[in-house]
Enzyme design. Sequence first.
Site, mmCIF file in Angstrom:
data_model
loop_
_atom_site.group_PDB
_atom_site.id
_atom_site.type_symbol
_atom_site.label_atom_id
_atom_site.label_comp_id
_atom_site.label_asym_id
_atom_site.label_seq_id
_atom_site.Cartn_x
_atom_site.Cartn_y
_atom_site.Cartn_z
ATOM 1 N N LYS A 1 42.753 39.053 28.831
ATOM 2 C CA LYS A 1 42.317 40.120 27.929
ATOM 3 C C LYS A 1 41.792 39.546 26.620
ATOM 4 O O LYS A 1 40.756 39.986 26.100
ATOM 5 C CB LYS A 1 43.474 41.085 27.651
ATOM 6 C CG LYS A 1 43.925 41.891 28.854
ATOM 7 C CD LYS A 1 45.059 42.833 28.480
ATOM 8 C CE LYS A 1 45.557 43.604 29.686
ATOM 9 N NZ LYS A 1 46.686 44.511 29.346
ATOM 10 N N HIS B 1 44.226 37.721 64.169
ATOM 11 C CA HIS B 1 42.924 37.215 64.588
ATOM 12 C C HIS B 1 42.151 36.602 63.424
ATOM 13 O O HIS B 1 40.963 36.311 63.546
ATOM 14 C CB HIS B 1 42.122 38.342 65.244
ATOM 15 C CG HIS B 1 42.780 38.890 66.465
ATOM 16 N ND1 HIS B 1 42.456 38.488 67.743
ATOM 17 C CD2 HIS B 1 43.784 39.786 66.609
ATOM 18 C CE1 HIS B 1 43.217 39.126 68.618
ATOM 19 N NE2 HIS B 1 44.040 39.919 67.952
ATOM 20 N N GLU C 1 53.947 39.586 39.530
ATOM 21 C CA GLU C 1 54.006 39.767 38.080
ATOM 22 C C GLU C 1 55.425 39.564 37.549
ATOM 23 O O GLU C 1 55.615 39.220 36.384
ATOM 24 C CB GLU C 1 53.502 41.169 37.711
ATOM 25 C CG GLU C 1 52.976 41.288 36.295
ATOM 26 C CD GLU C 1 52.221 42.568 36.066
ATOM 27 O OE1 GLU C 1 50.998 42.495 35.810
ATOM 28 O OE2 GLU C 1 52.824 43.649 36.136
#
Length: 441
Positions: free
Chosen positions: A418, A304, A283
């Site tokens: 948003k 793995h 961010e």
Amino acid sequence: MKSIQVNIDHALGSAVTKADIEALSSEAAVALGHVNNGTAAGNDFLGWVKLPTETPASLLDDIQATALQLRKDCEVVVAIGIGGSYLGAKAVIEALSDTFAPCETPVIFAGQNIGEDYLHELMQYLQGKKYGIIVISKSGTTTEPAIAFRLLKDNLEKTLGKAEAARRIVAITDAHRGALRQLATEEGYKTFVIEDNVGGRFSVLTPVGLLPIAVAGFDIHALIEGAIRMEKATAHPGLENPAELYAATRNALYRAGKKIEILVNYNPKLHYFGEWWKQLYGESEGKDHKGIFPAAVDNSTDLHSMGQWIQDGERTIFETVLSVETTRHSVIIPTDEANLDGLNYIAGLHVDQVNKMAELGTRIAHVDGGVPNLHITIPALTELYLGELIYFFEKACGISGYILNVNPFNQPGVEDYKRNMFALLAKPGYEKETDAIKARL
């Protein structure tokens, strides 16, 4: 006393040299000056820089007393928040907790997603339990935590009545404005302040992180003491400053084509620390079509799964390895007479000795495979050293962002989803956006 240590020796090689790092030292020093003195973009969000040394003991005592009251009144406490209002506390609590034995007063989290099944199962879990709420939001209107708080507040008030529910709700919010501040004032909630000059992802050392951590039973005074030590250690320019060294090295690697940084741990308790780190750097630096992409793996587990890609995939990556020197407990591998699993060659060793050799062997293999490695040594997983580590990464993030020539303290891209979500939900005030986005569907 020991402290966390940063070693870049295995980051040097064909991609970058020591001279490349030293060539960035002047840029890093200027960036550090911007962070320390507030002389660049985002300077209104630098309240975290001197926060450790300026945190009054009275505030820590108040947080501790509030935590003790919640522990007395509640079997479980729900911390409601998203992003920096959740990840820092979660990271510290997970790092310090017994993996299989919950804290005396468990802290669980809500408001970090919009999962209907998650919220239903949370409500079912809380049924019949004495619970409290820590709600964390500057505005009180962020969608994810606001939904969770509405549901849990409604349930608590119906169960206990408004007066008793109010005793079990603590709001951490803006000092003067916003929906949550208004509600807290009207209902008489105990409150703590999120200062305007501290952004969410830099807020773990404020009441945002400290109250949930204290409720979980951990020493917030020691956490702040560790941060104070690192604040002092990173105050002055020069590559002996660990935050400046880390920031300069990762930017030199970025300029050399290493676009992805993988934070690696070899202790499962650090999983959520990686999640906190990803938000902090993602961010802060991902702007203007620039920025190192932050990823994280938990080894040896992810050897793995992701190990093959890291060893032999595209050479656009570097690793920052978190190594914990000492464990809390001792487990020795026993001898087995039949030895069908072939492990008698390590019988008598501590499990952590094997883990350390897995770590060292992997670091050597990855460096040989063209993956530069930075190495951060943490003496132990304690509040003191976690406080150091948190502040170290925060300070380095500010320096690194300024070297990258972005504002490390805003997040304009976060608002895009948003606006679209509000338009799709036909939120009042978004009528034009609703019409526009529906025309695209």
